[in-house]
Scaffold this motif. Structure first.
Motif, PDB file in Angstrom:
ATOM      1  N   VAL A  11      -6.509   4.720   5.346  1.00 27.29           N
ATOM      2  CA  VAL A  11      -6.519   5.838   4.408  1.00 27.29           C
ATOM      3  C   VAL A  11      -5.432   5.575   3.358  1.00 27.29           C
ATOM      4  N   ILE A  12      -5.862   5.507   2.108  1.00 26.78           N
ATOM      5  CA  ILE A  12      -4.873   5.344   1.032  1.00 26.78           C
ATOM      6  C   ILE A  12      -4.639   6.733   0.443  1.00 26.78           C
ATOM      7  N   ASP A  13      -3.439   7.213   0.656  1.00 24.71           N
ATOM      8  CA  ASP A  13      -3.109   8.586   0.264  1.00 24.71           C
ATOM      9  C   ASP A  13      -2.133   8.564  -0.925  1.00 24.71           C
ATOM     10  N   HIS A  14      -1.961   9.712  -1.529  1.00 24.94           N
ATOM     11  CA  HIS A  14      -1.016   9.884  -2.649  1.00 24.94           C
ATOM     12  C   HIS A  14      -1.339   8.978  -3.842  1.00 24.94           C
ATOM     13  N   ILE A  15      -2.621   8.843  -4.113  1.00 26.19           N
ATOM     14  CA  ILE A  15      -3.039   8.127  -5.331  1.00 26.19           C
ATOM     15  C   ILE A  15      -2.973   9.133  -6.485  1.00 26.19           C
ATOM     16  N   ASP A  56     -13.657   3.322   6.377  1.00 27.03           N
ATOM     17  CA  ASP A  56     -13.904   3.391   7.829  1.00 27.03           C
ATOM     18  C   ASP A  56     -14.244   2.001   8.352  1.00 27.03           C
ATOM     19  N   ALA A  57     -13.247   1.116   8.320  1.00 22.38           N
ATOM     20  CA  ALA A  57     -13.440  -0.250   8.820  1.00 22.38           C
ATOM     21  C   ALA A  57     -12.059  -0.854   9.034  1.00 22.38           C
ATOM     22  N   ASP A  58     -11.978  -1.652  10.079  1.00 23.60           N
ATOM     23  CA  ASP A  58     -10.696  -2.272  10.412  1.00 23.60           C
ATOM     24  C   ASP A  58     -10.515  -3.527   9.555  1.00 23.60           C
ATOM     25  N   ILE A  59     -10.184  -3.299   8.298  1.00 23.34           N
ATOM     26  CA  ILE A  59     -10.047  -4.450   7.380  1.00 23.34           C
ATOM     27  C   ILE A  59      -8.640  -4.458   6.792  1.00 23.34           C
ATOM     28  N   GLU A  60      -8.263  -5.621   6.299  1.00 21.53           N
ATOM     29  CA  GLU A  60      -6.963  -5.726   5.643  1.00 21.53           C
ATOM     30  C   GLU A  60      -7.164  -5.588   4.143  1.00 21.53           C
ATOM     31  N   LEU A  61      -6.495  -4.615   3.567  1.00 15.83           N
ATOM     32  CA  LEU A  61      -6.570  -4.460   2.116  1.00 15.83           C
ATOM     33  C   LEU A  61      -5.403  -5.199   1.475  1.00 15.83           C
ATOM     34  N   ASN A  62      -5.590  -5.581   0.238  1.00 13.43           N
ATOM     35  CA  ASN A  62      -4.512  -6.264  -0.484  1.00 13.43           C
ATOM     36  C   ASN A  62      -3.474  -5.224  -0.912  1.00 13.43           C
ATOM     37  N   LEU A  63      -2.391  -5.171  -0.151  1.00  9.40           N
ATOM     38  CA  LEU A  63      -1.373  -4.146  -0.410  1.00  9.40           C
ATOM     39  C   LEU A  63      -0.667  -4.377  -1.752  1.00  9.40           C
ATOM     40  N   ASP A  64      -0.624  -5.636  -2.199  1.00  7.21           N
ATOM     41  CA  ASP A  64      -0.008  -5.917  -3.501  1.00  7.21           C
ATOM     42  C   ASP A  64      -0.778  -5.221  -4.620  1.00  7.21           C
ATOM     43  N   VAL A  65      -2.096  -5.195  -4.483  1.00  8.48           N
ATOM     44  CA  VAL A  65      -2.923  -4.531  -5.496  1.00  8.48           C
ATOM     45  C   VAL A  65      -2.605  -3.037  -5.515  1.00  8.48           C
ATOM     46  N   ILE A  66      -2.523  -2.463  -4.321  1.00  2.00           N
ATOM     47  CA  ILE A  66      -2.262  -1.015  -4.242  1.00  2.00           C
ATOM     48  C   ILE A  66      -0.843  -0.713  -4.751  1.00  2.00           C
ATOM     49  N   GLY A  67       0.125  -1.535  -4.309  1.00  2.00           N
ATOM     50  CA  GLY A  67       1.514  -1.333  -4.734  1.00  2.00           C
ATOM     51  C   GLY A  67       1.674  -1.460  -6.236  1.00  2.00           C
ATOM     52  N   TYR A  68       0.920  -2.395  -6.823  1.00  2.00           N
ATOM     53  CA  TYR A  68       0.997  -2.600  -8.269  1.00  2.00           C
ATOM     54  C   TYR A  68       0.335  -1.440  -9.021  1.00  2.00           C
ATOM     55  N   ALA A  69      -0.865  -1.067  -8.567  1.00  2.00           N
ATOM     56  CA  ALA A  69      -1.626  -0.049  -9.295  1.00  2.00           C
ATOM     57  C   ALA A  69      -1.088   1.359  -9.032  1.00  2.00           C
ATOM     58  N   GLU A  70      -0.655   1.589  -7.790  1.00  2.00           N
ATOM     59  CA  GLU A  70      -0.243   2.941  -7.404  1.00  2.00           C
ATOM     60  C   GLU A  70       1.066   2.906  -6.610  1.00  2.00           C
ATOM     61  N   PRO A  71       2.162   2.525  -7.240  1.00  2.00           N
ATOM     62  CA  PRO A  71       3.427   2.533  -6.501  1.00  2.00           C
ATOM     63  C   PRO A  71       3.711   3.961  -6.036  1.00  2.00           C
ATOM     64  N   THR A  74       0.548   5.914  -0.230  1.00  2.00           N
ATOM     65  CA  THR A  74       0.802   5.701   1.193  1.00  2.00           C
ATOM     66  C   THR A  74      -0.433   5.069   1.809  1.00  2.00           C
ATOM     67  N   VAL A  75      -0.213   4.055   2.610  1.00  2.00           N
ATOM     68  CA  VAL A  75      -1.333   3.434   3.318  1.00  2.00           C
ATOM     69  C   VAL A  75      -1.194   3.757   4.799  1.00  2.00           C
ATOM     70  N   ASN A  76      -2.192   4.442   5.329  1.00  2.16           N
ATOM     71  CA  ASN A  76      -2.183   4.830   6.741  1.00  2.16           C
ATOM     72  C   ASN A  76      -3.207   3.989   7.497  1.00  2.16           C
ATOM     73  N   ILE A  77      -2.757   3.346   8.560  1.00  3.06           N
ATOM     74  CA  ILE A  77      -3.672   2.529   9.371  1.00  3.06           C
ATOM     75  C   ILE A  77      -4.082   3.370  10.591  1.00  3.06           C
TER      76      ILE A  77
END
Lengths: 140, 307
Positions: A11-15, A56-71, A74-77
């Motif tokens: 879950v990517i929160d606080h976008i 809804d899938a156990d996948i690895e997202l590119n956290l650098d992309v999220i950190g860059y686009a939406e510093p 919050t990423v919840n696993i």
């Protein structure tokens, strides 16, 4: 509105409100065959309004992309419907193949196999510079 | 493998050491005449260059080493589509050290990341040219016996002039320096250079469009060329071009011990009448570049364990 809770996923929160679709594109979530929910304009105590993405899938997202686009996002696993890890993202120090150098004189413009690497040179002003030619990254 | 791509790759202590070695080379050339016996420098120049290439080659010969080269790298393997990475790997098999010039910015960084021998950036497009800065620093040191407590004027194209950015970065590390930035509005020093190298270190500086007014306060005058193609309109170029041409008349108010530097080639920005003035240091600067390249080749070969 009901969105089913996820069993195993992210879950990517606080976008920032209104930005979930941009992030969806940047993370190439449209290419996934798993359930993905984009939730816009949710009320937030911290942000007023915010967006959320649920995958809804156990996948690895590119956290650098999220950190860059939406510093600040919050990423919840989630594993077995339980929160097992929570990461508050900051601007990454280095970006690899997240953004492209647009300087036509940069070596990456002619040598296609080179990874596009950017380094954070000014955190306060979110300035990234190309590792090869030092050209400032343009906001996408 | 240690390479030098940008002047910031060298610490202030390393710059001082290189200057010390260069001074020793000047004083005792025989001591260095065979230190690089049987070592090979590959000069890979993917775009035309006269001075830098000859300087590197002369530097290696004066150290007793050999030079291997291709007449025009741009028309050989690169024209067959070989990548810079592959060229660097291949040439590493033949040479102990590489000096590379390439029209694309970042090419030397790519070469250094793949080469198994040290790479010296001999200019990558408009990006970096660290050995020019080394030549500038040695010239200032030899003329002034110091690299700090100087008022340094930079004149001409401060926007696109890579040698200016690089020298400002290097001199900003020494205490007591002041900068006078003399340029037309169109060619002012970019704000990021000003911020990173000057403002963030609290270095005093002033910006002006008038060379003659700035002249009396300068210890060093670093001239660069104002190019026609940098202007948005011809009228502005014609109005300004002569303001930045150094003539004996403009030097009348200058200090008697001013040192005039220029990275060369000169077109018309320094009148030939200035050449005989003892304050003109730009040809000495060329020779100093060779000594600093010798010092750098020695340093990198030693660090690589080749010497």
């Amino acid at each position: 509105m009901n969105i089913d809770s996820i069993h195993n996923g992210v879950v990517i929160d606080h976008i920032t409100a209104g930005h979930c679709f941009d992030l969806y594109e940047m993370l190439h979530l449209g290419e996934l065959d798993y359930p993905v929910a984009l939730i816009k304009n949710v009320e937030s105590k911290k942000m007023g309004r915010k967006d959320i993405i649920k995958v809804d899938a156990d996948i690895e997202l590119n956290l650098d992309v999220i950190g860059y686009a939406e510093p600040g996002a919050t990423v919840n696993i989630i594993k077995d419907e339980k929160l097992v890890e929570k990461k508050v993202l900051e601007l990454p120090e280095k970006l690899t193949n997240v953004i492209k150098c647009k300087n036509p004189r940069c070596i990456t413009s002619t040598e296609q196999e080179l990874p596009h690497i950017f380094k954070l040179t000014d955190r306060e002003n979110k300035v990234y510079r190309c590792a090869y030619c030092e050209t400032k990254a343009q906001e996408n | 493998m240690r390479s030098v791509i940008d002047i910031v790759d060298l610490s202030t202590e390393e710059l001082d050491d290189l200057i010390k070695v260069a001074r020793d080379i000047i004083a005792n050339p025989d001591k260095y005449a065979h230190v690089c016996d049987r070592k090979k420098l590959a000069t890979l120049f993917f775009e035309p260059s006269t001075r830098t290439r000859l300087s590197f080659e002369a530097a290696m010969y004066e150290l007793g080493g050999h030079v291997i080269s291709v007449p025009d790298a741009g028309s050989s393997s690169a024209s067959k589509g070989e990548s810079v990475s592959d060229t660097a790997r291949v040439v590493s098999c033949y040479a102990d050290i590489i000096a590379m010039r390439h029209p694309k910015e970042g090419a030397a960084f790519v070469a250094a990341s793949k080469a198994t021998v040290p790479v010296i950036n001999a200019g990558d497009g408009g990006h970096c040219h660290p050995t020019q800065t080394l030549a500038d620093l040695l010239t200032i040191e030899l003329e002034k016996n110091r690299l700090g407590n100087l008022t340094v004027g930079f004149c001409g194209d401060l926007k696109f002039g890579r040698t200016v950015h690089s020298l400002i970065n290097a001199l900003s590390r020494y205490e007591g320096n002041k900068f006078v930035l003399i340029s037309p509005e169109e060619l002012k020093l970019p704000s990021y250079v000003k911020k990173d190298a000057i403002k963030s270190k609290g270095i005093p500086y002033e910006q002006t469009t008038n060379l003659e007014e700035a002249m009396p306060k300068l210890d060093i005058l670093y001239m660069t060329r104002v190019q026609r193609e940098r202007f948005f309109n011809e009228e502005d170029y014609l109005r300004l071009k002569d303001s930045y041409i150094l003539t004996p008349e403009k030097l009348r108010k200058a200090k008697p011990d001013l040192a005039i530097l220029h990275p060369l080639p000169r077109v018309n920005e320094i009148s030939v009448a200035v050449d005989d003035d003892p304050r003109a240091c730009y040809f000495k600067q060329v020779e100093n570049g060779k000594y600093m390249r010798m010092a750098l080749i020695l340093k990198l070969l030693k660090e690589a364990g080749t010497l």
